[in-house]
Write an enzyme that holds these catalytic residues in place. Structure first.
Site, short mmCIF file in Angstrom:
data_model
loop_
_atom_site.label_atom_id
_atom_site.label_comp_id
_atom_site.label_asym_id
_atom_site.label_seq_id
_atom_site.Cartn_x
_atom_site.Cartn_y
_atom_site.Cartn_z
N THR A 46 0.82 -1.32 0.06
CA THR A 46 -0.11 0.07 -0.02
C THR A 46 0.65 1.28 0.22
OG1 THR A 46 -1.56 -1.26 1.03
CG2 THR A 46 -1.77 1.27 1.26
N TYR A 109 -13.25 -3.73 -0.95
CA TYR A 109 -14.11 -3.18 -1.37
C TYR A 109 -15.45 -4.28 -1.45
CZ TYR A 109 -17.18 -0.49 -4.58
OH TYR A 109 -18.40 0.20 -5.17
N TYR A 135 -2.33 -10.32 4.88
CA TYR A 135 -2.42 -8.80 5.22
C TYR A 135 -3.80 -8.33 5.67
CZ TYR A 135 -1.49 -3.62 4.79
OH TYR A 135 -1.40 -2.34 4.97
N ARG A 140 -8.58 0.06 5.41
CA ARG A 140 -8.47 0.23 4.00
C ARG A 140 -9.40 -0.60 3.31
NH1 ARG A 140 -4.32 3.63 1.90
NH2 ARG A 140 -2.78 4.07 3.16
N LYS A 164 0.38 -9.81 8.54
CA LYS A 164 0.46 -8.62 8.91
C LYS A 164 -0.43 -8.02 9.06
CE LYS A 164 1.67 -3.96 6.98
NZ LYS A 164 1.94 -3.15 5.71
N ILE A 206 6.09 -4.74 9.84
CA ILE A 206 6.31 -4.34 8.44
C ILE A 206 6.00 -2.78 8.62
CG2 ILE A 206 5.44 -4.11 6.00
CD1 ILE A 206 5.31 -7.33 6.36
#
Length: 292
Positions: A46, A109, A135, A140, A164, A206
């Site tokens: 990202t 989404y 992840y 997001r 993550k 990370i």
């Protein structure tokens, strides 16, 4: 597994003023991080503005980082999305011979159910020739991958080696740490929470901020992994203001403002992101002066 303990950084994609990829700055940033203690590098996550990078640009970015790295640290490549078949096609079409692991984001989404998330990663696991780091970033994706789903995947697929976790949710971290398989890694994606996560048994981070201050950030994480909480928190407190600033407008505009102040990259971003405001840039400079 130990190759993903410590500090990984989600490397930015530097751009020139004309919005082309600045490969010279990218190579320098990779070298700067490795020389200052970063343990591994994440490509096209990202923070690398992956959603506005073309396929051709992504291949060129991978090559630049592989060449700059020169086999010094492990490399993680971001390949993810909300079209499972497209993710699978990209994995099959990508030369992963120099890549250690994939970082694959939970579908965004579409807002799938937990079973949908599980089936998405099951399909990816079955075709990936390299290991996978899940992840979870609900801020997001608008969809939280619950600990039960993460742990189900961890138990069912040997090539899913870590998550993550970036939900900024302490309780969720603790559930994962309590119930995970012994060889499964919990990697923090929250720069503000990572030290507490590491002290509770997490494998590391990370990081976004880490690429700008790799020496300090890596030192903090290593102290945390050694259980030296007091010394680690001293660094954490020193980095607190800068950590807050880089996320105050958007990521990666904030970290690019820091890197620009350090003469490591321009602050240019691609639409729909916009460059950090002058006000933020001034605050960043002040925070860096205090940090010395």
């Amino acid at each position: 597994m130990t190759k993903f303990h410590g500090t990984g950084v989600a490397i930015i994609t530097p751009f020139n003023d004309d919005l082309s990829v600045d490969h010279h700055a990218l190579a320098n940033l990779v070298d700067f991080n490795i020389k200052n203690g970063t343990n591994y590098i994440v490509i096209c996550g990202t923070t690398g503005e992956s959603v506005t990078i073309t396929k051709q640009e992504k291949q060129a970015i991978i090559k630049t980082i592989i060449d700059a790295n020169n086999s010094r640290v492990p490399l993680v490549l971001g390949i993810g999305g909300n079209n499972t078949s497209a993710v699978i096609e990209e994995i099959k079409a990508t030369d992963l011979s120099q890549i250690d692991t994939l970082l694959s984001v939970s579908p965004y989404y579409s807002k799938p159910t937990q079973e949908g998330i599980y089936q998405h990663f099951k399909a990816i696991s079955e075709v990936s020739p390299v290991d996978i780091i899940l992840y979870n970033v609900p801020g997001r994706t608008s969809s939280n991958m619950l600990p039960e789903t993460t742990l189900r995947l961890a138990n069912d697929f040997k090539n899913i080696i870590a998550v993550k976790e970036a939900g900024n949710n302490v309780h969720q971290y603790l559930k994962l740490l309590r119930d995970k398989p012994d060889d499964f890694l919990i990697i923090s994606g929250d720069d503000d929470l990572v030290l507490g996560v590491v002290l509770a048994g997490g494998a590391g981070v990370i990081s976004v901020l880490g690429q700008a201050v790799p020496k300090q950030f890596t030192n903090m994480i290593n102290l945390g992994l050694e259980g030296k909480a007091k010394a680690a928190y001293k660094i954490h407190f020193e980095l607190m203001d800068l950590t807050s600033l880089i996320f105050s407008e958007n990521n990666p505009a904030g970290i690019k403002a820091v890197l620009e102040a350090l003469n490591l990259a321009k602050s240019t971003v691609r639409l729909p992101l916009v460059e950090a405001t002058n006000e933020l840039k001034e605050k960043v400079k002040i925070a860096l002066q205090k940090l010395d």
